[in-house]
Design a protein around this motif. Structure first.
Motif, short mmCIF file in Angstrom:
data_model
loop_
_atom_site.label_atom_id
_atom_site.label_comp_id
_atom_site.label_asym_id
_atom_site.label_seq_id
_atom_site.Cartn_x
_atom_site.Cartn_y
_atom_site.Cartn_z
N GLN A 94 0.83 -1.20 0.00
CA GLN A 94 0.00 0.00 0.00
C GLN A 94 0.87 1.26 0.00
OE1 GLN A 94 -0.49 -2.77 1.78
NE2 GLN A 94 -2.57 -3.40 1.21
N ARG A 137 0.93 4.15 -2.96
CA ARG A 137 0.67 5.57 -2.69
C ARG A 137 1.87 6.42 -3.14
NH1 ARG A 137 -2.23 3.47 1.95
NH2 ARG A 137 -0.35 3.55 3.22
N GLU A 161 1.87 9.00 -6.45
CA GLU A 161 2.17 10.41 -6.18
C GLU A 161 3.35 10.87 -7.04
OE1 GLU A 161 2.47 13.05 -2.14
OE2 GLU A 161 1.61 11.04 -1.98
N LYS A 187 -3.10 11.44 -5.29
CA LYS A 187 -3.15 10.61 -4.08
C LYS A 187 -4.27 9.58 -4.28
CE LYS A 187 -1.54 14.01 -0.66
NZ LYS A 187 -0.16 13.63 -0.74
N ARG A 226 -6.42 6.04 -2.51
CA ARG A 226 -6.71 5.15 -1.39
C ARG A 226 -6.63 3.74 -1.96
NH1 ARG A 226 -11.25 7.00 1.51
NH2 ARG A 226 -12.62 6.27 -0.11
N CYS A 240 -7.80 0.87 -6.55
CA CYS A 240 -7.47 2.15 -5.92
C CYS A 240 -8.53 3.18 -6.30
CB CYS A 240 -6.11 2.66 -6.39
SG CYS A 240 -4.73 1.68 -5.82
#
Length: 133
Positions: free
Chosen positions: A49, A53, A57, A63, A65, A89
């Motif tokens: 995870q 992320r 980025e 961004k 989740r 995501c």
């Protein structure tokens, strides 16, 4: 014979309004012009995870989740053995920006097979093409 390197990577299946973000690799990369899910190599000490992320980025100025796992595939290429784990995501902030890739497309699950995908991504495409988002 030299043993091939194991490369552990994660891919983001970014879903928005029933469509999935597809990213095309540049001409100077390995697997030029093939389509993939954005993501990258897992650094030592990172969770899947955290890697997703960070990579999203860095590569797309967004961004996300990270949600459930979609698939895990092991594929042997000339340059090494890729262990790819893909995750659903959701965009939290920003709009995907092209930096590493030469093109993005948003496609419905049934249209995913219209692109030429990197071999490691194909098992996930098989699953996702049947999905209801």
């Amino acid at each position: 014979m030299k043993e091939k390197k194991n490369i552990h990577v994660v891919g983001a299946v970014i879903v928005s309004e029933g469509e999935i973000l597809c990213a095309q690799r540049g001409p100077d990369k390995s697997l030029p012009h093939l389509w993939e899910f954005p993501g990258g190599k897992i650094e030592e000490g990172e969770t899947h995870q955290e890697t997703l992320r960070r990579e999203i980025e860095e590569e797309m100025y967004c961004k996300v989740r990270v949600g459930e796992q979609v698939d895990h595939t092991v594929h042997e290429y000339d340059f090494g053995i890729v262990h790819l784990t893909t995750y659903y995501c959701e965009l939290q902030q920003g709009t995907p920006t092209l930096t590493e890739h030469i093109e993005f497309k948003w496609l419905s699950p049934k249209d995913l097979k219209s692109l030429e995908w990197a071999p490691a991504d194909i098992p996930a495409i098989e699953k996702l093409s049947q999905a209801t988002l």
